[in-house]
Design an enzyme around this catalytic site. Structure first.
Site, short mmCIF file in Angstrom:
data_model
loop_
_atom_site.label_atom_id
_atom_site.label_comp_id
_atom_site.label_asym_id
_atom_site.label_seq_id
_atom_site.Cartn_x
_atom_site.Cartn_y
_atom_site.Cartn_z
N VAL A 118 0.84 -1.20 0.00
CA VAL A 118 0.00 0.00 0.00
C VAL A 118 0.87 1.25 0.00
CG1 VAL A 118 -1.69 1.35 1.31
CG2 VAL A 118 -1.95 -1.13 1.13
N PRO B 141 -7.02 -2.98 11.55
CA PRO B 141 -8.38 -2.48 11.26
C PRO B 141 -8.42 -0.96 11.40
CG PRO B 141 -8.31 -3.44 13.45
CD PRO B 141 -6.97 -3.68 12.85
N ASP C 131 10.57 3.19 7.19
CA ASP C 131 10.20 1.78 7.28
C ASP C 131 11.26 1.04 8.08
OD1 ASP C 131 8.15 -0.20 5.61
OD2 ASP C 131 10.01 -1.19 6.20
N HIS D 234 -15.15 -0.10 8.41
CA HIS D 234 -14.49 -0.66 7.23
C HIS D 234 -14.33 -2.16 7.52
CE1 HIS D 234 -11.89 -1.35 3.87
NE2 HIS D 234 -10.82 -1.56 4.61
#
Length: 317
Positions: free
Chosen positions: A18, A125, A39, A179
């Site tokens: 993503v 989530p 990262d 979602h």
């Protein structure tokens, strides 16, 4: 390219599928001058930054580089995509404990850097992690938002566009709530131009049950994609890019996002998907939809499900 004196700066935390898709899309935008990639896999983020440099010849030059949490100090937006991705057969809620632990290692150092911008969360989530980001950071709720049901809304509009033979951009219909499994399409206030979507569908011989079947198919699309290719990333990266542009451009545009609710829909102190006015403040205003009684019941049920998960997750951690 040398760092500019005045620039709009985005820090991306999480350079997986993503994150890297989002980075490519952002390199094509005119609203950002500097992109920093953070990262845990430092070699990967450095390699991605070098690779991304090569995308800018036919666009606006940008400074893209790997960095650390110290780089968030003067950022306009910190985008969080870091986390364990959903595996085939898993729900987004299965990821709560794993990704909440990761989130804690991110939010603290970002806040400690002196960051005073906007958090934009897309790790799953997403409703739980967006709420946790706000609670952990102590930021005003308007300066913490998530992608929420933006991708679900896109998927529904694309599916309905095919079914009704209309461009998805002409459909003003939103998926709201979680979602995840308790999300739902708010069909009663939905429009096509100045006409009711339900009336337009009926004229084409489609009932509300037909539309709900389409909704069910779009809800399962993420799992279908994961089963086929292992992950979803292009769609949500596009949503992230659109929200980022709206903030950096101070657009005052209405978008479906994960926003903090404090009384809207009868929901308090939770993040759920809803249309909201987005500008340089982040969420300038939540714009609740005028729901039917059945839809309101669905929203209440979605909120109750999210509150239970959030309270349990925060208590455990």
């Amino acid at each position: 390219m040398q760092k500019q004196t005045k620039n709009q700066k985005v820090v991306l935390v999480g350079d997986g599928s993503v994150g890297s898709a989002y980075a490519v899309l952002m390199m094509q935008q005119t609203v950002m001058d500097e992109l920093v990639i953070v990262d845990i896999a430092k070699d990967h983020s450095e390699g991605d930054a070098l690779d991304l440099e090569d995308t800018q010849l036919w666009g606006q030059p940008k400074w893209v580089h790997a960095g650390t949490y110290a780089d968030t100090k003067d950022a306009d937006i910190v985008v969080i995509t870091a986390g364990v991705p959903r595996k085939p057969g898993e729900t987004r809620l299965d990821l709560v404990q794993k990704n909440l632990k990761i989130l804690k290692t991110i939010v603290g150092p970002v806040v400690d850097s002196g960051f005073n911008g906007i958090f934009l969360v897309s790790a799953n989530p997403v409703d739980i992690l967006t709420a946790a980001t706000q609670k952990l950071s102590g930021f005003p709720a308007n300066r913490v938002l998530g992608t929420g049901t933006s991708l679900d809304t896109v998927r529904l509009r694309v599916a309905l566009g095919k079914q009704l033979d209309l461009a998805p951009q002409t459909l003003d219909v939103n998926v709201i709530g979680e979602h995840g499994d308790t999300q739902f399409a708010a069909y009663s206030p939905a429009k096509v131009g100045d006409q009711s979507l339900l009336d337009v569908a009926q004229a084409k011989g489609l009932s509300l049950d037909d539309l709900k079947q389409t909704e069910d198919g779009s809800r399962k699309k993420g799992g279908q994609i994961i089963g086929l290719k292992g992950a979803t990333f292009y769609g949500v990266a596009t949503c992230l890019t659109r929200i980022t542009k709206a903030i950096l451009n101070n657009e005052n545009v209405v978008l479906p996002v994960g926003a903090h609710l404090d009384g809207e829909y009868g929901v308090h102190d939770l993040y759920l998907g809803t249309p909201a006015l987005i500008n340089a403040q982040g969420v300038a205003q939540v714009l609740p939809l005028d729901l039917s009684a059945d839809e309101q019941d669905q929203m209440t049920a979605s909120a109750q499900a999210m509150a239970k998960v959030l309270n349990g997750a925060m208590a455990t951690n």
